[in-house]
Design an enzyme around this catalytic site. Structure first.
Site, PDB file in Angstrom:
ATOM      1  N   ASP A 109      34.256  39.589  17.563  1.00  0.00           N
ATOM      2  CA  ASP A 109      33.626  40.556  16.665  1.00  0.00           C
ATOM      3  C   ASP A 109      32.215  40.875  17.136  1.00  0.00           C
ATOM      4  OD1 ASP A 109      33.643  42.260  14.485  1.00  0.00           O
ATOM      5  OD2 ASP A 109      32.814  40.760  13.129  1.00  0.00           O
TER       6      ASP A 109
ATOM      7  N   TYR B   6      28.608  43.566  16.787  1.00  0.00           N
ATOM      8  CA  TYR B   6      27.556  43.839  15.799  1.00  0.00           C
ATOM      9  C   TYR B   6      26.890  45.131  16.258  1.00  0.00           C
ATOM     10  CZ  TYR B   6      23.716  41.902  12.767  1.00  0.00           C
ATOM     11  OH  TYR B   6      22.785  41.629  11.782  1.00  0.00           O
TER      12      TYR B   6
ATOM     13  N   HIS C 216      23.406  48.849  10.682  1.00  0.00           N
ATOM     14  CA  HIS C 216      23.827  47.611  10.018  1.00  0.00           C
ATOM     15  C   HIS C 216      22.898  46.465  10.405  1.00  0.00           C
ATOM     16  CE1 HIS C 216      26.390  44.414   8.464  1.00  0.00           C
ATOM     17  NE2 HIS C 216      26.439  43.860   9.668  1.00  0.00           N
TER      18      HIS C 216
ATOM     19  N   ARG D  79      14.359  39.165   7.664  1.00  0.00           N
ATOM     20  CA  ARG D  79      13.150  39.174   8.487  1.00  0.00           C
ATOM     21  C   ARG D  79      12.506  40.566   8.393  1.00  0.00           C
ATOM     22  NH1 ARG D  79      17.320  37.349  11.548  1.00  0.00           N
ATOM     23  NH2 ARG D  79      17.505  39.450  12.413  1.00  0.00           N
TER      24      ARG D  79
ATOM     25  N   GLU E 195      33.687  44.027   5.320  1.00  0.00           N
ATOM     26  CA  GLU E 195      32.940  44.772   6.332  1.00  0.00           C
ATOM     27  C   GLU E 195      33.867  45.826   6.918  1.00  0.00           C
ATOM     28  OE1 GLU E 195      31.158  42.041   9.162  1.00  0.00           O
ATOM     29  OE2 GLU E 195      29.404  41.748   7.867  1.00  0.00           O
TER      30      GLU E 195
ATOM     31  N   GLU F 107      35.087  48.033   9.639  1.00  0.00           N
ATOM     32  CA  GLU F 107      34.957  48.021  11.094  1.00  0.00           C
ATOM     33  C   GLU F 107      36.127  48.767  11.729  1.00  0.00           C
ATOM     34  OE1 GLU F 107      34.097  44.295  12.989  1.00  0.00           O
ATOM     35  OE2 GLU F 107      32.947  43.531  11.279  1.00  0.00           O
TER      36      GLU F 107
ATOM     37  N   ASP G 213      36.515  42.915   8.111  1.00  0.00           N
ATOM     38  CA  ASP G 213      36.027  41.562   8.414  1.00  0.00           C
ATOM     39  C   ASP G 213      35.476  40.966   7.113  1.00  0.00           C
ATOM     40  OD1 ASP G 213      34.904  39.280   9.545  1.00  0.00           O
ATOM     41  OD2 ASP G 213      33.124  40.336  10.276  1.00  0.00           O
TER      42      ASP G 213
ATOM     43  N   ARG H  64      29.183  35.742   2.034  1.00  0.00           N
ATOM     44  CA  ARG H  64      27.745  35.831   2.352  1.00  0.00           C
ATOM     45  C   ARG H  64      26.980  34.542   2.066  1.00  0.00           C
ATOM     46  NH1 ARG H  64      28.139  39.746   5.901  1.00  0.00           N
ATOM     47  NH2 ARG H  64      28.818  41.731   5.008  1.00  0.00           N
TER      48      ARG H  64
ATOM     49  N   GLN I  30      27.871  32.125   4.760  1.00  0.00           N
ATOM     50  CA  GLN I  30      27.265  32.616   6.003  1.00  0.00           C
ATOM     51  C   GLN I  30      25.779  32.274   6.082  1.00  0.00           C
ATOM     52  OE1 GLN I  30      27.811  36.848   6.412  1.00  0.00           O
ATOM     53  NE2 GLN I  30      26.870  36.965   8.440  1.00  0.00           N
TER      54      GLN I  30
ATOM     55  N   TYR J 232      24.908  30.008   9.390  1.00  0.00           N
ATOM     56  CA  TYR J 232      24.889  30.867  10.585  1.00  0.00           C
ATOM     57  C   TYR J 232      23.904  30.453  11.664  1.00  0.00           C
ATOM     58  CZ  TYR J 232      20.652  33.674   9.733  1.00  0.00           C
ATOM     59  OH  TYR J 232      19.363  34.101   9.588  1.00  0.00           O
TER      60      TYR J 232
ATOM     61  N   LYS K  82      33.558  33.704   8.002  1.00  0.00           N
ATOM     62  CA  LYS K  82      34.300  34.856   8.514  1.00  0.00           C
ATOM     63  C   LYS K  82      35.751  34.540   8.846  1.00  0.00           C
ATOM     64  CE  LYS K  82      30.656  37.696   9.353  1.00  0.00           C
ATOM     65  NZ  LYS K  82      30.584  39.112   8.942  1.00  0.00           N
TER      66      LYS K  82
ATOM     67  N   THR L  54      40.837  38.218   8.427  1.00  0.00           N
ATOM     68  CA  THR L  54      40.434  39.520   8.951  1.00  0.00           C
ATOM     69  C   THR L  54      41.655  40.414   8.810  1.00  0.00           C
ATOM     70  OG1 THR L  54      39.024  38.437  10.596  1.00  0.00           O
ATOM     71  CG2 THR L  54      39.543  40.761  10.979  1.00  0.00           C
TER      72      THR L  54
ATOM     73  N   THR M   4      30.262  45.909  11.652  1.00  0.00           N
ATOM     74  CA  THR M   4      30.200  46.798  10.489  1.00  0.00           C
ATOM     75  C   THR M   4      29.699  48.181  10.886  1.00  0.00           C
ATOM     76  OG1 THR M   4      29.689  44.887   9.151  1.00  0.00           O
ATOM     77  CG2 THR M   4      29.277  47.036   8.155  1.00  0.00           C
TER      78      THR M   4
ATOM     79  N   GLU N 176      24.858  45.580   2.213  1.00  0.00           N
ATOM     80  CA  GLU N 176      23.933  46.691   2.447  1.00  0.00           C
ATOM     81  C   GLU N 176      23.967  47.707   1.309  1.00  0.00           C
ATOM     82  OE1 GLU N 176      24.089  48.324   6.667  1.00  0.00           O
ATOM     83  OE2 GLU N 176      25.874  47.069   6.540  1.00  0.00           O
TER      84      GLU N 176
HETATM   85 CA    CA Z   1      31.687  41.731  11.308  1.00  0.00          CA
END
Ligand code: CA
Length: 461
Positions: A146, A148, A153, A162, A219, A221, A253, A257, A260, A264, A273, A277, A380, A394
Site C-alpha cells: 500500500d 501513500y 492526503h 505535525r 480509505e 483507494e 483500505d 485510527r 494506528q 505506527y 490495517k 482490505t 488514499t 480527513e
Molecule cells: Ca492506505
C-alpha cells in the site's frame, strides 16, 4: 505508452447484449473488465468478461472453439493447468500485452451488433447473468503493498500530527509505501468485523487499553493489479512499468485510527490495517482505460523533479488516470428506512502526486520482484477540496492546509458529517455500509465504470 486507442473504443460501437447499450451502465462494450466467476457449468471457476448485466466465461467460450486465434491451447487462460502461477484467478495476469489486446479485439467483435451469427450463438450458450455478490476475488494476490501517493492526503494527515512539518523530507522524492497483508484482501460484499487492538494510554506513562477499535475508518483507494512480474534482482524501468500492469480496481483500505496512532512508530502501520482490505470484483484493463489517461499531477513550483529512474516524458504527459471516485455511506437506520446511500465524498485519481508507473518502478528499483496478481494500493485518494477527501479522518477534520490562508487545527477538532436520517458520523459505527464507485467520462468516448466496492461493519467479536 503501449495502450493505444483503437476501434474497440469507438463510442458508436453497440452490443447485441442490450443492457450494455444503456447509457448508465458501467460495462458497455468499450469496457469489458475481467472478473473471476463460477458459471456452474462444469468448467469450474474461471476468468470472465463483463458486458452490461452479463458475464462471458472465457474458458467455456474457448472450449466451444472461440478465441482460438488469440489464445493457444496451452495458454493459461484456456488451460488452467498450464497457468504459470498455479492459481486460476491469475490466469489473465499471464497473458502478454499483445494477447490481451487480441482478446479484447476478438471479444469486442463477437459481442458487437456485427457479430457472426454462429459465434453469437456460442456466447449466448455460455454467458451467465451478472450477480456481483456471486463473483469471486478477482485476483489471488500473493503480496499486497500500500502506497501513500496523494500529497493532499499526506499533507492533511501530517498536519493533524505535525502542524509545522506535515510532509516528511522523503515525500517528494519517493512514493512512500509499506508491505500490507495479502491474506486479508477480501472481495466486495464481505462483512468487516470491527477489530480489537491496543490503544494509547489516556495519559503519558499510563497503561494502554486493549479493546474494540473506536475510531474505525475507510480509505478510498485504487488497486493496481500486476500482470507480468519481474525476476528477482531485475528492476522494472519507467518505460516498461505499465506493461506490467493488468488493470485497476477499487480498493478500501479499512483503517483503525486509534490502533494506528499507538502502533505506527517506528515501523509503520501493522494491525491497524491488516484486518481487512476490500477490492471490487472487476479489473478494468489498461486497454479499456486508454482514452482516459491524463498528465501526471503538475508538481507545484519549487517541488523537486523526480530522480531519473522515477521519471519519463511519457509519464509526465500521460501517466495519470482521469477517474472520478465517489464514496457513499448507508447506516443501518438508512437501510431500514429504505433510504439510498448518501454520497459523502467525490474525488479524482488524477490528483495523485505519484503515478502507478512510478509506484511499480520504485517498488522494483532495488530488485524486489513483483508477481502476477500482486496488488498495489495507491494510498488514499484525496484532492484539494474538502469534499474530495478520501477518508473520515480527513473528511471530518476542521483543518484545511489548502485553504487561503491555510487553516491548521490539531487532529481532535472535528465536525461530524450528517446523514439523511439526522445521524452523524465522525468515524464508522456498527452497521454502516461503505460503498465506493468509480467511473471515467470524456467527450467523444463512452463512459465506463468500475462497479462497486462494498463492505458493512459488524460489531466486534
Ligand atoms: Ca492506505
Amino acid at each position: 505508452m503501449p495502450y493505444a486507442i483503437d476501434e474497440t473504443h469507438d463510442p458508436n460501437l453497440a452490443s447485441w447484449v442490450e443492457s450494455a447499450n444503456d447509457p448508465e451502465t458501467d460495462f458497455p462494450i468499450q469496457n469489458l473488465p475481467f472478473v473471476m466467476c463460477d458459471p456452474d457449468n462444469g468448467d469450474g471457476p474461471q476468468i470472465g468478461v463483463v458486458i452490461g448485466d452479463m458475464v462471458v466465461p472465457l474458458r467455456s467460450l474457448w472450449k466451444r472453439g472461440l478465441l482460438r486465434s488469440v489464445l493457444e491451447a496451452d495458454c493459461a487462460l484456456a488451460a488452467p493447468a498450464a497457468c504459470p502461477c498455479d492459481t486460476q484467478p491469475q490466469c489473465a495476469c499471464a497473458l502478454s500485452c499483445e494477447q490481451r489486446r487480441g482478446l479484447r479485439s476478438e471479444l469486442s467483435r463477437v459481442l458487437s451488433t456485427d457479430a457472426d451469427v454462429e459465434q453469437r450463438k456460442h456466447v449466448e450458450e455460455v454467458m451467465i447473468e451478472l450477480h456481483p455478490e456471486q463473483l469471486l476475488l478477482p485476483m489471488q494476490a500473493r503480496d499486497y503493498t500500500d502506497f501513500y501517493a496523494s500529497v493532499y492526503h499526506a499533507t492533511n494527515v501530517g498536519s493533524m500530527f505535525r502542524p509545522d512539518n506535515p510532509l516528511l523530507p522523503n515525500y517528494k522524492w519517493i512514493p512512500v509505501g509499506y508491505h500490507g497483508r495479502a491474506s486479508s484482501v477480501v472481495r466486495s460484499g464481505t462483512p468487516i468485523t470491527r477489530p480489537h487492538g491496543q490503544q494509547a494510554p489516556s495519559e503519558e506513562g499510563g497503561t494502554p487499553v486493549f479493546g474494540p477499535c473506536k475510531l474505525l475508518d475507510y480509505e478510498l483507494e485504487m488497486g493496481v493489479v500486476i500482470g507480468h512480474g519481474n525476476a528477482l534482482g531485475q528492476p522494472i524501468s519507467m518505460a516498461e512499468a505499465e506493461d506490467h500492469v493488468l488493470g485497476l480496481c477499487l480498493l478500501n483500505d479499512w483503517s483503525a485510527r486509534d490502533i494506528q496512532k499507538w502502533e505506527y512508530q517506528p515501523l509503520g502501520p501493522f494491525l491497524a490495517k491488516n484486518f481487512a482490505t476490500t477490492v471490487s470484483p472487476y479489473i478494468v484493463t489498461m486497454e479499456a482505460l486508454a482514452p482516459f489517461r491524463c498528465a501526471a499531477m503538475d508538481r507545484p513550483a519549487g517541488d523537486p523533479k523526480p530522480l531519473p529512474h522515477l521519471d519519463s516524458p511519457a509519464n509526465r504527459e500521460s501517466g495519470g488516470f482521469d477517474i472520478t471516485l465517489e464514496v457513499f455511506l448507508a447506516s443501518e437506520e438508512m437501510r431500514r428506512r429504505g433510504l439510498a446511500p448518501a454520497r459523502i465524498s467525490r474525488g479524482n485519481f488524477k490528483d495523485m502526486y505519484w503515478t502507478a508507473a512510478q509506484m511499480v518502478a520504485h517498488h522494483t528499483s532495488n530488485g524486489c520482484n513483483l508477481q502476477p496478481g500482486d496488488l498495489i494500493g495507491s494510498g488514499t485518494v484525496s484532492g484539494p477540496r474538502r469534499e474530495s477527501r478520501g477518508c473520515l479522518l480527513e473528511l471530518t477534520w476542521d483543518g484545511d492546509p489548502w485553504a487561503n490562508p491555510p487553516v491548521i487545527k490539531p487532529g481532535t477538532a472535528r465536525t461530524p458529517i450528517e446523514l439523511p436520517t439526522g445521524e452523524t458520523r465522525k468515524f464508522l459505527e456498527d452497521g454502516d455500509e461503505v460503498i465506493i464507485r468509480g467511473y471515467c467520462q470524456r467527450e467523444g468516448f463512452r463512459r465506463i465504470g468500475f462497479g462497486e466496492c462494498r463492505g458493512v461493519i459488524q460489531a466486534a467479536r
